[in-house]
Each structure stands twice: as structure tokens, then as C-alpha cells.
Design an enzyme around this catalytic site. Structure first.
Site, mmCIF file in Angstrom:
data_model
loop_
_atom_site.group_PDB
_atom_site.id
_atom_site.type_symbol
_atom_site.label_atom_id
_atom_site.label_comp_id
_atom_site.label_asym_id
_atom_site.label_seq_id
_atom_site.Cartn_x
_atom_site.Cartn_y
_atom_site.Cartn_z
ATOM 1 N N LYS A 40 63.196 -10.844 61.626
ATOM 2 C CA LYS A 40 64.127 -10.526 62.019
ATOM 3 C C LYS A 40 63.951 -8.359 60.484
ATOM 4 C CE LYS A 40 67.747 -12.448 61.372
ATOM 5 N NZ LYS A 40 67.264 -13.524 60.886
ATOM 6 N N ARG A 117 76.737 -13.894 61.870
ATOM 7 C CA ARG A 117 76.207 -15.136 62.186
ATOM 8 C C ARG A 117 77.309 -16.307 63.020
ATOM 9 N NH1 ARG A 117 72.357 -13.901 57.665
ATOM 10 N NH2 ARG A 117 70.693 -15.647 58.187
ATOM 11 N N ARG A 156 56.648 -16.056 52.930
ATOM 12 C CA ARG A 156 57.374 -14.412 52.208
ATOM 13 C C ARG A 156 57.042 -13.713 50.467
ATOM 14 N NH1 ARG A 156 62.830 -13.374 55.022
ATOM 15 N NH2 ARG A 156 63.001 -15.510 53.763
ATOM 16 N N ARG A 189 61.804 -15.974 47.367
ATOM 17 C CA ARG A 189 62.671 -16.007 47.418
ATOM 18 C C ARG A 189 63.491 -16.901 47.054
ATOM 19 N NH1 ARG A 189 65.912 -13.141 52.498
ATOM 20 N NH2 ARG A 189 66.891 -14.908 52.722
ATOM 21 N N ARG A 200 69.512 -23.788 55.821
ATOM 22 C CA ARG A 200 69.102 -22.592 56.583
ATOM 23 C C ARG A 200 69.041 -22.652 58.190
ATOM 24 N NH1 ARG A 200 65.277 -19.234 53.601
ATOM 25 N NH2 ARG A 200 65.979 -17.535 54.793
HETATM 26 P P1 AP5 Z 1 61.749 -11.913 57.529
HETATM 27 O O1 AP5 Z 1 61.236 -10.028 58.545
HETATM 28 O O2 AP5 Z 1 61.526 -11.207 56.355
HETATM 29 O O3 AP5 Z 1 62.470 -12.703 58.244
HETATM 30 P P2 AP5 Z 1 64.206 -12.711 58.603
HETATM 31 O O4 AP5 Z 1 63.909 -13.047 60.052
HETATM 32 O O5 AP5 Z 1 64.292 -11.204 57.876
HETATM 33 O O6 AP5 Z 1 64.563 -13.683 57.999
HETATM 34 P P3 AP5 Z 1 65.466 -13.817 56.544
HETATM 35 O O7 AP5 Z 1 65.124 -15.006 56.054
HETATM 36 O O8 AP5 Z 1 65.520 -12.743 56.013
HETATM 37 O O9 AP5 Z 1 66.088 -14.030 57.060
HETATM 38 P P4 AP5 Z 1 68.197 -14.623 56.914
HETATM 39 O O10 AP5 Z 1 68.762 -14.274 58.587
HETATM 40 O O11 AP5 Z 1 67.862 -16.381 56.792
HETATM 41 O O12 AP5 Z 1 68.624 -13.999 55.730
HETATM 42 P P5 AP5 Z 1 69.457 -12.922 55.481
HETATM 43 O O13 AP5 Z 1 68.637 -12.445 54.298
HETATM 44 O O14 AP5 Z 1 70.087 -12.483 56.476
HETATM 45 O O15 AP5 Z 1 59.900 -12.125 57.810
HETATM 46 C C1 AP5 Z 1 59.860 -13.371 56.689
HETATM 47 C C2 AP5 Z 1 58.238 -13.291 56.756
HETATM 48 O O16 AP5 Z 1 57.585 -13.225 57.810
HETATM 49 C C3 AP5 Z 1 58.067 -11.938 55.852
HETATM 50 O O17 AP5 Z 1 57.280 -12.434 54.984
HETATM 51 C C4 AP5 Z 1 57.009 -11.248 56.897
HETATM 52 O O18 AP5 Z 1 56.149 -10.201 56.109
HETATM 53 C C5 AP5 Z 1 56.649 -12.007 57.743
HETATM 54 N N1 AP5 Z 1 56.537 -11.671 59.282
HETATM 55 C C6 AP5 Z 1 57.099 -11.138 59.723
HETATM 56 N N2 AP5 Z 1 57.147 -10.395 61.060
HETATM 57 C C7 AP5 Z 1 55.502 -11.455 61.206
HETATM 58 C C8 AP5 Z 1 54.635 -10.970 61.915
HETATM 59 N N3 AP5 Z 1 54.957 -10.656 62.869
HETATM 60 N N4 AP5 Z 1 53.129 -11.660 62.269
HETATM 61 C C9 AP5 Z 1 53.438 -12.917 61.408
HETATM 62 N N5 AP5 Z 1 53.899 -12.563 59.811
HETATM 63 C C10 AP5 Z 1 55.530 -11.752 60.093
HETATM 64 O O19 AP5 Z 1 70.408 -13.819 54.506
HETATM 65 C C11 AP5 Z 1 69.852 -14.865 53.845
HETATM 66 C C12 AP5 Z 1 71.439 -15.713 53.671
HETATM 67 O O20 AP5 Z 1 72.686 -15.332 53.849
HETATM 68 C C13 AP5 Z 1 71.877 -16.755 54.651
HETATM 69 O O21 AP5 Z 1 71.898 -17.978 54.015
HETATM 70 C C14 AP5 Z 1 73.834 -16.333 53.840
HETATM 71 O O22 AP5 Z 1 73.495 -18.060 53.145
HETATM 72 C C15 AP5 Z 1 73.949 -15.521 53.752
HETATM 73 N N6 AP5 Z 1 74.109 -14.635 54.722
HETATM 74 C C16 AP5 Z 1 73.787 -13.342 55.051
HETATM 75 N N7 AP5 Z 1 74.179 -13.298 56.090
HETATM 76 C C17 AP5 Z 1 75.787 -13.828 56.430
HETATM 77 C C18 AP5 Z 1 76.414 -13.946 57.437
HETATM 78 N N8 AP5 Z 1 76.695 -13.121 58.674
HETATM 79 N N9 AP5 Z 1 77.630 -15.505 57.302
HETATM 80 C C19 AP5 Z 1 77.415 -16.039 56.166
HETATM 81 N N10 AP5 Z 1 76.188 -16.262 55.977
HETATM 82 C C20 AP5 Z 1 75.444 -14.582 55.412
#
Ligand code: AP5
Length: 270
Positions: A40, A117, A156, A189, A200
Site C-alpha cells: 500500500k 482499519r 523491507r 521496522r 498483524r
Molecule cells: P509496503 O509498500 O511497505 O507495504 P504496506 O502495505 O504499506 O505495508 P505496511 O507494513 O506498511 O502496512 P501496515 O498496514 O501493516 O502498516 P502501517 O504502517 O499502516 O511494501 C512492503 C515491502 O514490499 C517493501 O519492502 C516494498 O519495497 C516491497 N514491495 C512493494 N510492492 C512490491 C512489489 N510489487 N513487488 C515486490 N516487492 C514489493 O501500520 C503499522 C501499525 O500502526 C499497525 O500494525 C498498527 O499497530 C498501527 N496502526 C496504523 N494505522 C492504524 C489504524 N488505523 N488503526 C489501528 N492501528 C493502526
């Protein structure tokens, strides 16, 4: 004036940004939905370049908040929950987004990454959008098999300066462990460790996947296969948005069936 990418972190009243001209017709107001690691954040960066809409990431918000001087007790416990892989409480998340609700009426549009979420957060967002007089265009729901997601998460690396995202094999930096964009240090991370990944994924299945049905029922969901290169997925996303104007576009598999298949595979791949 340029977009101030840090305005979202600072909260209401701090934003000084001016949206750039969008190369496509817009503005686009989108939610990016999908499991942790599906890509994402990567797509949000590419969609920003293509559409001009700002990425608003609640995950980045919490990671930035932990660096603040003297974070509140509520924020400290939110960051601890995040590192364990658990969701932060709806109350805190919604209050932090509400403080930044002005970003939702930005005339450049927005890309919500990681919010909502839970169904409670989605209902709160509906109310915030109503208050701001903004209408959601679509929800991009990304899907990928679990083993590929685990591979993306474990490889990542993120810049500790500008938060640019890399992958050790799929998107490596030019110089190992150094950010191409700002020269910052690339780090893994805390919540990309296997035990946090497992928590997660369960949180996603139990609390977030139901949002696919929530938005499907409201005619907003566009399901996007997240296989292939980031550029291919971007193209798919933009094509779906283009087709959006035609009715009846989404052909999602029932989410209950997808979720059951995932949970069955979880212990085998993490
Ligand atoms: P990346 O683009 O980083 O993936 P992502 O979907 O953004 O993954 P996240 O882990 O950031 O999502 P998340 O939802 O768990 O984390 P968030 O920060 O929102 O890609 C991943 C890897 O793959 C990278 O290395 C990239 O280079 C590679 N890649 C991408 N596309 C590719 C492709 N096509 N081919 C090959 N490789 C590829 O949330 C973190 C934490 O915050 C949560 O766990 C929670 O504790 C808290 N939090 C955040 N928002 C909320 C909420 N609304 N409610 C409650 N808790 C929340």
C-alpha cells in the site's frame, strides 16, 4: 508552494502545503486497503506521482509521534501496541485523524493508507467526510497470497530520515543500507519480525478484512491483484479508477472465503 509531506504529522493548523497540478483529472479521494506488506505504501508513493493526491498514513503518524519530545501516556501505549503488531485503539486513531480532518478537504485529494482499519473507524471516517463536505471516490483493495506478503515484509527496509521504502531484492537501494533519496540509513521496522508479523496478520483478518465487504456493499471497492512489479500494479490501479466511471466494476471473491484460506496458511509461512 510545494506539498509539505510533514504537514499531516503536525496536525490541524500547521499545514502550509499547496497541492501540485495533477497530471490526471481529479482530485482523487481514495482509501488504500489490504493486508500488512501488500504494498500500500509503495503504491501510495506511485499514485501520488501519478495523481497528485497526498498520502496520509496513520502508521507513519504513529512512527513519527514516537520521536516527539514527551509523548503522552496514550501515545506511548499506542506505539507499544504497534510494535507488538496489535492495532492501536479506535478512540486514539480517530481522534488523531480528526485533529487532521482539514487534510480530507484538500483540493488535491488524498490517499488514505492504513486508515480506516476497523468498521468503527470506517463509520467515523464517513462522519468526518460528511463534516468536511468531501466524497470518497473509491477504495483500492489490494490482494496477494500470504507467502508473497511475508517475503515482502521480511525484506523491507525503510529510510529512518524520509521514510522511503525499499526491498532488499525487489527494490534495492543503489548503495546497500543507504537511502537513494536523502542518504539516510535504511532500517528494518520493529514490527517486521516474525512474531509481530503473525499478530498483524491475525489483526488484519479479524478486524480489517471485513472492511472489504463494508465498501463493496457501498459500491466503492475496486479489487486489485497485487502480484507483479510496482509499476504493473500502479497501471492496474489507474485502469480500475478509469473504469470506475462504468457501473458494476468490482468482481471480488467473498471475503469470508479468502480469510479462512489465509488463516489456514498463517502458521505454515510465519
Ligand atoms: P509496503 O509498500 O511497505 O507495504 P504496506 O502495505 O504499506 O505495508 P505496511 O507494513 O506498511 O502496512 P501496515 O498496514 O501493516 O502498516 P502501517 O504502517 O499502516 O511494501 C512492503 C515491502 O514490499 C517493501 O519492502 C516494498 O519495497 C516491497 N514491495 C512493494 N510492492 C512490491 C512489489 N510489487 N513487488 C515486490 N516487492 C514489493 O501500520 C503499522 C501499525 O500502526 C499497525 O500494525 C498498527 O499497530 C498501527 N496502526 C496504523 N494505522 C492504524 C489504524 N488505523 N488503526 C489501528 N492501528 C493502526
Amino acid at each position: 508552494m510545494q506539498i509539505d509531506r510533514t504537514a499531516w504529522f503536525k496536525g490541524e493548523g500547521f499545514s502550509q502545503c499547496e497541492p501540485t497540478e495533477s497530471p490526471r483529472k481529479g482530485p482523487y479521494r481514495l482509501i488504500l486497503l489490504g493486508p500488512p506488506g501488500v504494498g500500500k505504501g509503495t503504491q501510495a508513493q506511485l499514485l501520488y506521482e501519478a495523481l497528485g493526491s497526498c498520502q496520509l498514513s496513520t502508521g507513519d503518524l504513529f512512527r513519527a509521534a514516537q520521536c516527539q519530545f514527551g509523548p503522552s501516556p496514550a501515545l506511548k501505549s499506542a506505539v507499544a501496541a504497534m510494535w507488538r503488531g496489535e492495532l492501536v485503539s479506535d478512540t486514539l486513531v480517530v481522534s488523531m485523524v480528526r485533529e487532521r480532518a482539514g487534510c480530507l478537504r484538500c483540493r488535491g485529494g488524498f490517499l488514505l493508507d492504513g486508515f480506516p482499519r476497523t468498521v468503527a473507524q470506517a463509520i467515523a471516517l464517513d462522519a468526518l467526510l460528511d463534516d468536511q463536505g468531501a466524497v470518497l471516490d473509491a477504495v483500492l483493495g489490494y490482494e496477494l497470497p500470504l507467502d508473497e506478503i511475508v517475503n515482502r515484509l521480511s525484506g523491507r527496509r525503510t529510510c529512518d530520515g524520509c521514510r522511503a521504502v525499499y526491498h532488499i531484492s525487489a527494490r534495492p537501494p543503489r548503495v546497500e543500507s543507504v537511502c537513494d533519496q536523502c542518504g539516510g540509513r535504511l532500517v528494518q521496522r520493529e514490527d517486521d519480525r516474525p512474531d509481530s508479523i503473525r499478530v498483524r496478520m491475525r489483526a488484519y483478518e479479524e478486524r480489517t478484512r471485513p472492511l472489504m465487504d463494508y465498501y463493496q456493499e457501498r459500491g466503492k471497492l475496486l479489487t486489485i491483484p497485487a502480484r507483479g512489479t510496482p509499476a504493473e500494479i500502479l497501471e492496474r490501479s489507474l485502469n480500475s479508477l478509469g473504469d470506475r466511471r462504468a457501473p458494476g466494476q468490482s468482481q471480488a471473491e467473498p471475503q469470508g472465503a479468502v480469510g479462512r484460506r489465509w488463516l489456514g496458511q498463517l502458521s505454515a509461512v510465519t
